[in-house]
Enzyme design. Structure first.
Site, PDB file in Angstrom:
ATOM      1  N   LYS A  13       7.908   3.677  -2.473  1.00  0.00           N
ATOM      2  CA  LYS A  13       6.582   3.142  -2.119  1.00  0.00           C
ATOM      3  C   LYS A  13       6.705   1.928  -1.200  1.00  0.00           C
ATOM      4  CE  LYS A  13       5.393   2.402  -6.431  1.00  0.00           C
ATOM      5  NZ  LYS A  13       6.623   2.878  -7.093  1.00  0.00           N
ATOM      6  N   ARG A  88      -2.378   0.484 -11.522  1.00  0.00           N
ATOM      7  CA  ARG A  88      -1.257   1.073 -12.243  1.00  0.00           C
ATOM      8  C   ARG A  88      -1.649   1.587 -13.616  1.00  0.00           C
ATOM      9  NH1 ARG A  88       3.492  -1.170  -9.990  1.00  0.00           N
ATOM     10  NH2 ARG A  88       5.360  -0.597 -11.097  1.00  0.00           N
ATOM     11  N   ARG A 127      19.611   0.349  -4.942  1.00  0.00           N
ATOM     12  CA  ARG A 127      18.663  -0.523  -4.222  1.00  0.00           C
ATOM     13  C   ARG A 127      19.177  -1.963  -4.138  1.00  0.00           C
ATOM     14  NH1 ARG A 127      12.623  -0.492  -5.777  1.00  0.00           N
ATOM     15  NH2 ARG A 127      13.468  -0.655  -7.876  1.00  0.00           N
ATOM     16  N   ARG A 161      17.803  -6.101  -8.090  1.00  0.00           N
ATOM     17  CA  ARG A 161      16.670  -6.609  -8.880  1.00  0.00           C
ATOM     18  C   ARG A 161      16.997  -6.661 -10.370  1.00  0.00           C
ATOM     19  NH1 ARG A 161      11.263  -3.472  -7.023  1.00  0.00           N
ATOM     20  NH2 ARG A 161      10.946  -3.280  -9.246  1.00  0.00           N
ATOM     21  N   ARG A 172      10.603   1.651 -17.558  1.00  0.00           N
ATOM     22  CA  ARG A 172       9.620   1.681 -16.462  1.00  0.00           C
ATOM     23  C   ARG A 172       9.153   3.109 -16.178  1.00  0.00           C
ATOM     24  NH1 ARG A 172      13.009  -1.105 -12.143  1.00  0.00           N
ATOM     25  NH2 ARG A 172      11.385  -0.399 -10.718  1.00  0.00           N
TER      26      ARG A 172
HETATM   27  P1  AP5 Z   1      11.583   1.410  -2.892  1.00  0.00           P
HETATM   28  O1  AP5 Z   1      10.835   1.537  -1.623  1.00  0.00           O
HETATM   29  O2  AP5 Z   1      12.067   0.072  -3.307  1.00  0.00           O
HETATM   30  O3  AP5 Z   1      10.800   2.138  -4.091  1.00  0.00           O
HETATM   31  P2  AP5 Z   1       9.455   1.740  -4.859  1.00  0.00           P
HETATM   32  O4  AP5 Z   1       8.710   3.008  -5.095  1.00  0.00           O
HETATM   33  O5  AP5 Z   1       8.755   0.636  -4.127  1.00  0.00           O
HETATM   34  O6  AP5 Z   1      10.091   1.274  -6.209  1.00  0.00           O
HETATM   35  P3  AP5 Z   1       9.805   0.055  -7.174  1.00  0.00           P
HETATM   36  O7  AP5 Z   1      10.901   0.144  -8.219  1.00  0.00           O
HETATM   37  O8  AP5 Z   1       9.684  -1.229  -6.418  1.00  0.00           O
HETATM   38  O9  AP5 Z   1       8.490   0.448  -7.796  1.00  0.00           O
HETATM   39  P4  AP5 Z   1       7.936  -0.102  -9.088  1.00  0.00           P
HETATM   40  O10 AP5 Z   1       6.594   0.503  -9.047  1.00  0.00           O
HETATM   41  O11 AP5 Z   1       8.739   0.156 -10.303  1.00  0.00           O
HETATM   42  O12 AP5 Z   1       8.099  -1.675  -8.907  1.00  0.00           O
HETATM   43  P5  AP5 Z   1       7.071  -2.826  -8.580  1.00  0.00           P
HETATM   44  O13 AP5 Z   1       7.764  -3.834  -7.763  1.00  0.00           O
HETATM   45  O14 AP5 Z   1       5.774  -2.272  -8.122  1.00  0.00           O
HETATM   46  O15 AP5 Z   1      12.832   2.436  -2.784  1.00  0.00           O
HETATM   47  C1  AP5 Z   1      13.800   2.515  -3.809  1.00  0.00           C
HETATM   48  C2  AP5 Z   1      15.202   2.639  -3.177  1.00  0.00           C
HETATM   49  O16 AP5 Z   1      15.315   3.908  -2.534  1.00  0.00           O
HETATM   50  C3  AP5 Z   1      15.509   1.593  -2.106  1.00  0.00           C
HETATM   51  O17 AP5 Z   1      16.830   1.207  -2.222  1.00  0.00           O
HETATM   52  C4  AP5 Z   1      15.276   2.338  -0.778  1.00  0.00           C
HETATM   53  O18 AP5 Z   1      16.096   1.841   0.256  1.00  0.00           O
HETATM   54  C5  AP5 Z   1      15.648   3.763  -1.156  1.00  0.00           C
HETATM   55  N1  AP5 Z   1      14.880   4.765  -0.451  1.00  0.00           N
HETATM   56  C6  AP5 Z   1      13.560   4.706  -0.103  1.00  0.00           C
HETATM   57  N2  AP5 Z   1      13.189   5.837   0.533  1.00  0.00           N
HETATM   58  C7  AP5 Z   1      14.299   6.633   0.555  1.00  0.00           C
HETATM   59  C8  AP5 Z   1      14.543   7.947   1.088  1.00  0.00           C
HETATM   60  N3  AP5 Z   1      13.600   8.667   1.703  1.00  0.00           N
HETATM   61  N4  AP5 Z   1      15.792   8.464   0.935  1.00  0.00           N
HETATM   62  C9  AP5 Z   1      16.761   7.747   0.308  1.00  0.00           C
HETATM   63  N5  AP5 Z   1      16.581   6.505  -0.195  1.00  0.00           N
HETATM   64  C10 AP5 Z   1      15.363   5.955  -0.066  1.00  0.00           C
HETATM   65  O19 AP5 Z   1       6.795  -3.407 -10.049  1.00  0.00           O
HETATM   66  C11 AP5 Z   1       7.800  -4.090 -10.768  1.00  0.00           C
HETATM   67  C12 AP5 Z   1       7.200  -4.629 -12.065  1.00  0.00           C
HETATM   68  O20 AP5 Z   1       6.119  -5.546 -11.769  1.00  0.00           O
HETATM   69  C13 AP5 Z   1       6.552  -3.588 -12.989  1.00  0.00           C
HETATM   70  O21 AP5 Z   1       7.504  -2.973 -13.834  1.00  0.00           O
HETATM   71  C14 AP5 Z   1       5.540  -4.455 -13.743  1.00  0.00           C
HETATM   72  O22 AP5 Z   1       6.146  -5.187 -14.770  1.00  0.00           O
HETATM   73  C15 AP5 Z   1       5.057  -5.437 -12.685  1.00  0.00           C
HETATM   74  N6  AP5 Z   1       3.859  -4.953 -11.980  1.00  0.00           N
HETATM   75  C16 AP5 Z   1       3.743  -4.664 -10.659  1.00  0.00           C
HETATM   76  N7  AP5 Z   1       2.505  -4.230 -10.363  1.00  0.00           N
HETATM   77  C17 AP5 Z   1       1.804  -4.241 -11.529  1.00  0.00           C
HETATM   78  C18 AP5 Z   1       0.479  -3.874 -11.896  1.00  0.00           C
HETATM   79  N8  AP5 Z   1      -0.395  -3.393 -10.998  1.00  0.00           N
HETATM   80  N9  AP5 Z   1       0.107  -4.020 -13.194  1.00  0.00           N
HETATM   81  C19 AP5 Z   1       0.950  -4.506 -14.117  1.00  0.00           C
HETATM   82  N10 AP5 Z   1       2.237  -4.833 -13.848  1.00  0.00           N
HETATM   83  C20 AP5 Z   1       2.665  -4.718 -12.568  1.00  0.00           C
END
Ligand code: AP5
Ligand code: ZN
Length: 217
Positions: A13, A88, A127, A161, A172
């Site tokens: 994402k 979410r 990552r 991370r 997660r």
């Molecule tokens: P990446 O782009 O980093 O993936 P992502 O989908 O953004 O993954 P996240 O783990 O960041 O999502 P998340 O939803 O768990 O975390 P968030 O920060 O929102 O890609 C992943 C890897 O793959 C990278 O290394 C990239 O280079 C590689 N890659 C990408 N595309 C590729 C491809 N096509 N081929 C190969 N490799 C590829 O949330 C973290 C925490 O914050 C949550 O657990 C929660 O505690 C809190 N939080 C955030 N938002 C909320 C909310 N709305 N409500 C409550 N808590 C929240």
């Protein structure tokens, strides 16, 4: 354009949002990045969010919704935004609907990135993100920076991370299935969902996403 990106942790994402936001000339709003920026600045919000994030749980809605709305109020979001990681759960989705309705606005699309679970685990394991800005995202194998350990965007140090440890990732994923997946049906009922298989190279996924999004008026 007002777009929501949804998909499991590690689906790509954040990676896609960076390119899509640039192509569409709208800000990329990631609640995860906003929380991580608060954590690195040591704010009270960051201290509160950290304990939930480290356990792989969602940060409470009251805190998250207020922070997301505050960000959507910024001038750069006046003509649209790409939301990444928000909403979410159903409570957040309903709060966003209310927020937009009050302003006579609506979402244009919800882009659902689908990636098999074994691929998600590999993507998260490799990552590496930037110390200066957690939206600068790389992968040790699939999306390497030009110089190992150094951010291509700003030269910052890359690291793993805290919530990318195996036990936390499992939690997660469980939270994604129980709390986040139901919002896909909620948005399907509004005919907003565009499903995209997010496998293949990063730029190929971006091309498919751009083609799948509704055209701009
Ligand atoms: P990446 O782009 O980093 O993936 P992502 O989908 O953004 O993954 P996240 O783990 O960041 O999502 P998340 O939803 O768990 O975390 P968030 O920060 O929102 O890609 C992943 C890897 O793959 C990278 O290394 C990239 O280079 C590689 N890659 C990408 N595309 C590729 C491809 N096509 N081929 C190969 N490799 C590829 O949330 C973290 C925490 O914050 C949550 O657990 C929660 O505690 C809190 N939080 C955030 N938002 C909320 C909310 N709305 N409500 C409550 N808590 C929240
Ligand atoms: Zn950087």
């Amino acid at each position: 354009m007002r777009i929501v990106l949804v998909g499991p942790p590690g689906a790509g994402k954040g990676t896609q949002a960076a390119y899509l936001a640039k192509n569409l000339a709208i800000p990329h709003i990631s609640t995860g990045d906003l929380f991580r920026a608060n954590i690195s600045q040591g704010t009270p919000l960051g201290r509160e969010a950290k304990s939930y994030m480290d356990a792989g749980n969602l940060v409470p809605d009251s805190v998250t919704i207020a922070m997301a709305e505050d960000r959507m109020e910024q001038p750069d979001a006046a003509n649209g935004f790409l939301l990444d990681g928000f909403p979410r759960n159903l409570g957040q989705a309903k709060a966003l609907d209310e927020y937009l309705k009050d302003k006579n606005l609506k979402l244009d699309a919800v882009l659902d990135l689908e990636v098999p679970e074994d691929e998600v685990v590999k993507r998260i394991a490799g990552r590496r993100i930037c110390r200066n800005d957690s939206s600068h995202v790389f992968h040790a194998e699939y999306n390497k920076p030009a110089v190992e350990g150094v951010c291509d965007v700003c030269g910052g140090e890359l690291y793993q991370r805290d919530d990318d440890r195996e036990e936390t990732v499992r939690k997660r994923l469980e939270v994604y299935h129980t709390e986040t997946e139901p919002i896909i049906d909620y948005y399907k009922a509004q005919d907003l969902v565009v499903t995209l298989l997010a496998m293949g190279k990063v730029d190929e996924v971006t091309k498919r996403a751009m083609a799948a999004l509704p055209s701009r008026d």
